[in-house]
Design an enzyme around this catalytic site. Sequence first.
Site, PDB file in Angstrom:
ATOM      1  N   ARG A 128      30.446 -10.306   5.738  1.00 14.84           N
ATOM      2  CA  ARG A 128      30.724  -9.009   6.388  1.00 14.84           C
ATOM      3  C   ARG A 128      31.248  -7.940   5.420  1.00 14.84           C
ATOM      4  NH1 ARG A 128      34.050  -8.188  10.008  1.00 14.84           N
ATOM      5  NH2 ARG A 128      32.778  -6.787  11.232  1.00 14.84           N
TER       6      ARG A 128
ATOM      7  N   CYS B  19      27.669 -14.489  -8.311  1.00 11.77           N
ATOM      8  CA  CYS B  19      27.187 -13.547  -9.333  1.00 11.77           C
ATOM      9  C   CYS B  19      26.591 -12.284  -8.708  1.00 11.77           C
ATOM     10  CB  CYS B  19      26.153 -14.240 -10.208  1.00 11.77           C
ATOM     11  SG  CYS B  19      26.868 -15.628 -11.040  1.00 11.77           S
ATOM     12  N   GLU B  20      27.403 -11.549  -8.021  1.00  9.59           N
ATOM     13  CA  GLU B  20      27.005 -10.268  -7.434  1.00  9.59           C
ATOM     14  C   GLU B  20      28.239  -9.377  -7.486  1.00  9.59           C
ATOM     15  OE1 GLU B  20      24.070  -9.401  -5.786  1.00  9.59           O
ATOM     16  OE2 GLU B  20      23.137 -11.376  -5.697  1.00  9.59           O
TER      17      GLU B  20
ATOM     18  N   TYR C 155      28.621  -4.960   5.420  1.00 17.68           N
ATOM     19  CA  TYR C 155      29.010  -3.782   6.207  1.00 17.68           C
ATOM     20  C   TYR C 155      30.200  -3.029   5.631  1.00 17.68           C
ATOM     21  CZ  TYR C 155      26.878  -6.722   9.950  1.00 17.68           C
ATOM     22  OH  TYR C 155      26.075  -7.523  10.709  1.00 17.68           O
TER      23      TYR C 155
ATOM     24  N   GLU D  76      28.132  -9.691  27.668  1.00 16.41           N
ATOM     25  CA  GLU D  76      27.717 -10.612  26.603  1.00 16.41           C
ATOM     26  C   GLU D  76      28.659 -10.502  25.401  1.00 16.41           C
ATOM     27  OE1 GLU D  76      23.785  -9.190  25.775  1.00 16.41           O
ATOM     28  OE2 GLU D  76      23.046  -9.632  27.771  1.00 16.41           O
ATOM     29  N   PRO D  77      29.938 -10.722  25.575  1.00 17.80           N
ATOM     30  CA  PRO D  77      30.846 -10.561  24.439  1.00 17.80           C
ATOM     31  C   PRO D  77      30.744 -11.717  23.455  1.00 17.80           C
ATOM     32  CG  PRO D  77      32.052 -11.327  26.354  1.00 17.80           C
ATOM     33  CD  PRO D  77      30.627 -11.158  26.794  1.00 17.80           C
ATOM     34  N   GLY D  78      30.801 -11.392  22.199  1.00 17.08           N
ATOM     35  CA  GLY D  78      30.842 -12.424  21.148  1.00 17.08           C
ATOM     36  C   GLY D  78      32.117 -12.231  20.342  1.00 17.08           C
ATOM     37  N   ARG D  79      32.145 -11.133  19.592  1.00 19.55           N
ATOM     38  CA  ARG D  79      33.281 -10.834  18.708  1.00 19.55           C
ATOM     39  C   ARG D  79      34.632 -10.872  19.443  1.00 19.55           C
ATOM     40  NH1 ARG D  79      32.661  -7.813  14.150  1.00 19.55           N
ATOM     41  NH2 ARG D  79      30.651  -7.081  14.926  1.00 19.55           N
TER      42      ARG D  79
ATOM     43  N   GLY E 259      29.796  -6.143  22.625  1.00 22.77           N
ATOM     44  CA  GLY E 259      30.251  -5.031  21.792  1.00 22.77           C
ATOM     45  C   GLY E 259      31.711  -4.689  21.877  1.00 22.77           C
TER      46      GLY E 259
END
Length: 421
Positions: free
Chosen positions: A320, A350-351, A324, A281-284, A245
């Site tokens: 993303r 097409c959105e 978000y 547990e870092p990812g970002r 996080g």
Amino acid sequence: MEKYLKIISDGLYRYVDGRLFIENVAAEKICKKFGTPLYIYSSTHIRNQITRIKNAFADINSLICYSMKANSNLHILRYVKKQDCGVDIVSCGELSKALKAGFSAKRMVFAGAGKTEEEIDFSIKKGIFLFTVESIEELKAINAISRRLKKITDISLRINLDVDVDTHHYIKTSRKETKFGIPLKDAKSILASRQDFKYVKIKGTQFHLGSNIKDSSPYIEALNKLNGLLKEIDFNPSIIDIGGGFGIQYKDEEIEPIEDFGKKISKFFMKNFPGALMIFEPGRFIVGNAGILLTRVIYRKHADGKDFLIVDAGMNDLIRPSLYGSYHEIIPVVKKSGKKVICDVVGPICETGDFLGKERFLSDNISSGDLLAVMGAGAYGFSMSSNYNGRPRAAEVLISGNKMICCREREKVEDLWRYET
Ligand SMILES: Cc1ncc(COP(=O)(O)O)c(C=O)c1O
């Protein structure tokens, strides 16, 4: 712009004579060789981020378990492993890929609210370090499977400490209304009756508060709550896992430097949990700002007083912003003169929700054929991509000094129906 690049990459991304470089390679050159849309990653940035975490927590006994859901490219996994990290996994697919990348199962923590019997069985047989258990039902399942396999399985309890964090509500994971973790009062009774689970050893506790958290205060709040609980029931875990996080700068937001964050958490830890192993547990934090999505302008469209840059990367490549409302800085690969005007940078899908950036100030000289860099795309970028609208997924390239390594080939059109009968 230069100031932003310096903050996010300490000079690994920079303009040289108006041209964007990643480490020692010009972005234009990479696109010429590999085409667009294209993910590129700076290996030096990945290594630097891991070193920063290690230095920040040098005073305590700790293990970094890289959260591979952020970016699970094999080259990146191998590179992270070389920096002496473990890995945080959430499925047997991730377990198998981490093994393929060379991680030992002895350095894997397995989280997730819905582990299946097959996954538990497979992971125990592979000798997983720890399951992060998210419910009493899962604990019973692990106990029963371990009994059948005649093994004692080490676990940590993921406790939902009901701590709020300042981030998008989709990535808050520690409020009591979310599906994650065991409520505090249930954790208390599980820990009090831990002798009943004969085939499970509760070695530790875990919490994961959410993603892209800007400062240490919610972690301190969570650690305080956890400490209260452990004292109350007189339980001394040998492992405390504080999840991932840690936030990164996507724009100009204030993020507590990891060095200060580390000092505060370590101080609390040494006072209250001396001798325990801390897992993160870092990812970002490790890969987020290591990655860029390069994309080419297909059209510059002017419609009803508004400019659109329609580019060849869409929400299937980077979801993303659509999912978000996340902000990613968008900068030209070759600086353009001209007046800065407001434009939306949108994909070809097409959105209406298919956009990479809205209301950006970009030169009115940017036109068809020009390249743009979507920054901060290394985490939850390629790993959340899809084939929506019949679009083969982008290639990925790892940059190391002046070396370019194609670490995932661009998918071919035939790949779209490869598994269909
Ligand atoms: C259990 C767990 N650990 C770690 C992470 C990684 O989070 P981040 O990338 O924000 O560090 C996640 C992300 O969802 C997670 O669910």
